[in-house]
Design a protein around this motif. Structure first.
Motif, PDB file in Angstrom:
ATOM      1  N   SER A   9       0.820  -1.220   0.000  1.00  0.00           N
ATOM      2  CA  SER A   9       0.000   0.000   0.000  1.00  0.00           C
ATOM      3  C   SER A   9       0.853   1.269   0.000  1.00  0.00           C
ATOM      4  O   SER A   9       0.316   2.371   0.078  1.00  0.00           O
ATOM      5  N   ASN A  10       2.169   1.123  -0.120  1.00  0.00           N
ATOM      6  CA  ASN A  10       3.140   2.219  -0.076  1.00  0.00           C
ATOM      7  C   ASN A  10       3.158   2.901   1.292  1.00  0.00           C
ATOM      8  O   ASN A  10       3.336   4.101   1.389  1.00  0.00           O
ATOM      9  N   GLU A  11       2.989   2.097   2.302  1.00  0.00           N
ATOM     10  CA  GLU A  11       3.155   2.547   3.677  1.00  0.00           C
ATOM     11  C   GLU A  11       4.425   1.907   4.224  1.00  0.00           C
ATOM     12  O   GLU A  11       4.798   0.809   3.817  1.00  0.00           O
ATOM     13  N   VAL A  13       6.492   0.979   7.937  1.00  0.00           N
ATOM     14  CA  VAL A  13       6.206   0.707   9.346  1.00  0.00           C
ATOM     15  C   VAL A  13       7.521   0.453  10.061  1.00  0.00           C
ATOM     16  O   VAL A  13       8.382  -0.265   9.545  1.00  0.00           O
ATOM     17  N   SER A  22       3.694  -1.027  16.730  1.00  0.00           N
ATOM     18  CA  SER A  22       4.225  -0.167  15.676  1.00  0.00           C
ATOM     19  C   SER A  22       4.589   1.187  16.267  1.00  0.00           C
ATOM     20  O   SER A  22       3.807   1.776  17.014  1.00  0.00           O
ATOM     21  N   TYR A  24       5.489   3.707  14.150  1.00  0.00           N
ATOM     22  CA  TYR A  24       4.810   4.591  13.203  1.00  0.00           C
ATOM     23  C   TYR A  24       4.324   3.775  12.015  1.00  0.00           C
ATOM     24  O   TYR A  24       4.808   2.679  11.745  1.00  0.00           O
ATOM     25  N   LEU A  25       3.370   4.351  11.314  1.00  0.00           N
ATOM     26  CA  LEU A  25       2.862   3.847  10.043  1.00  0.00           C
ATOM     27  C   LEU A  25       2.706   5.087   9.171  1.00  0.00           C
ATOM     28  O   LEU A  25       1.917   5.971   9.496  1.00  0.00           O
ATOM     29  N   THR A  26       3.508   5.180   8.113  1.00  0.00           N
ATOM     30  CA  THR A  26       3.524   6.369   7.272  1.00  0.00           C
ATOM     31  C   THR A  26       3.141   6.020   5.846  1.00  0.00           C
ATOM     32  O   THR A  26       3.737   5.134   5.241  1.00  0.00           O
ATOM     33  N   GLN A  27       2.149   6.723   5.304  1.00  0.00           N
ATOM     34  CA  GLN A  27       1.736   6.568   3.902  1.00  0.00           C
ATOM     35  C   GLN A  27       2.594   7.505   3.062  1.00  0.00           C
ATOM     36  O   GLN A  27       2.629   8.706   3.308  1.00  0.00           O
ATOM     37  N   LEU A  28       3.309   6.964   2.064  1.00  0.00           N
ATOM     38  CA  LEU A  28       4.195   7.786   1.244  1.00  0.00           C
ATOM     39  C   LEU A  28       3.522   8.352   0.000  1.00  0.00           C
ATOM     40  O   LEU A  28       3.947   9.363  -0.521  1.00  0.00           O
ATOM     41  N   GLN A  30       0.109   7.446  -3.215  1.00  0.00           N
ATOM     42  CA  GLN A  30      -0.979   6.589  -3.670  1.00  0.00           C
ATOM     43  C   GLN A  30      -0.509   5.468  -4.593  1.00  0.00           C
ATOM     44  O   GLN A  30      -1.249   4.533  -4.865  1.00  0.00           O
ATOM     45  N   CYS A  49       8.534   3.224  -5.816  1.00  0.00           N
ATOM     46  CA  CYS A  49       7.140   2.888  -6.099  1.00  0.00           C
ATOM     47  C   CYS A  49       6.855   3.039  -7.585  1.00  0.00           C
ATOM     48  O   CYS A  49       7.727   3.418  -8.357  1.00  0.00           O
TER      49      CYS A  49
END
Length: 183
Positions: A9-11, A13, A22, A24-28, A30, A49
């Motif tokens: 999902s391009n996150e 952790v 966790s 952190y969980l970061t979305q980079l 879409q 990506c």
């Protein structure tokens, strides 16, 4: 006791194994995740990506330090991160090398999709899967010249790892791992 993960999902952790949580969980972005590579001391990572943008991130907090873009226009399959340089292998048939000190970008154009890349530990050499016959082209980054063309891989390359400056390993979609000597 820390585990760094990249999700489809391009996150990203950072997981604390001892605390079982966790950090952190970061979305980079879409676009879908392709690959990541850590620097030598594991304080930074480059995330690749399908957008062609590579994200330089701080592993400790998951923050984006810099976007590396301009070398590839499409999906980056693999990245290698050594000695302040990042090599990217692209669907657009471009091998790109980003110099984090100078922000310069070198590009190498291939006759086929580039599925794999690897940098030597001193980042003086960049290797790419190069062509439909699964050859490995090795470029001297100081001169931009192809210095080696390795032939013999049996199927589509998906990994190139330098063991030292004169030895590398390659893996593909078959059961063989190849060892190459540049001497």
């Amino acid at each position: 006791n820390l585990l760094f993960l990249g999700l489809l999902s391009n996150e990203i952790v950072l997981y604390d194994i001892t605390a079982k949580k966790s950090l952190y969980l970061t979305q980079l972005g879409q676009s879908k995740f392709s690959d990541f590579s850590l620097n030598e001391d594991k304080t930074q990572a480059v995330i690749a990506c399908e957008s062609g943008i590579n994200y330089l991130i701080d592993v400790k907090d998951g923050k984006v330090i810099k976007e590396l873009k301009g070398g590839n226009k499409d999906n980056v399959f693999k990245v290698s991160f050594k000695n302040k340089k990042v090599s990217a292998a692209g669907q657009d048939r471009i091998g790109a090398v980003y110099d984090l000190n100078s922000d310069d970008i070198q590009t190498f154009h291939a006759p086929f999709l580039i599925y794999a890349t690897g940098l030597s530990s001193d980042a003086s050499l960049a290797a790419y899967a190069f062509g439909i016959d699964n050859e490995i082209a090795i470029f001297n980054l100081a001169t931009n010249e192809k210095v080696y063309n390795l032939k013999g891989q049996k199927s589509t390359l998906n990994s190139i790892i330098f063991y030292d400056k004169d030895t590398l390993y390659s893996g593909s979609d078959d059961k063989f791992i190849m060892k190459w000597s540049l001497k």
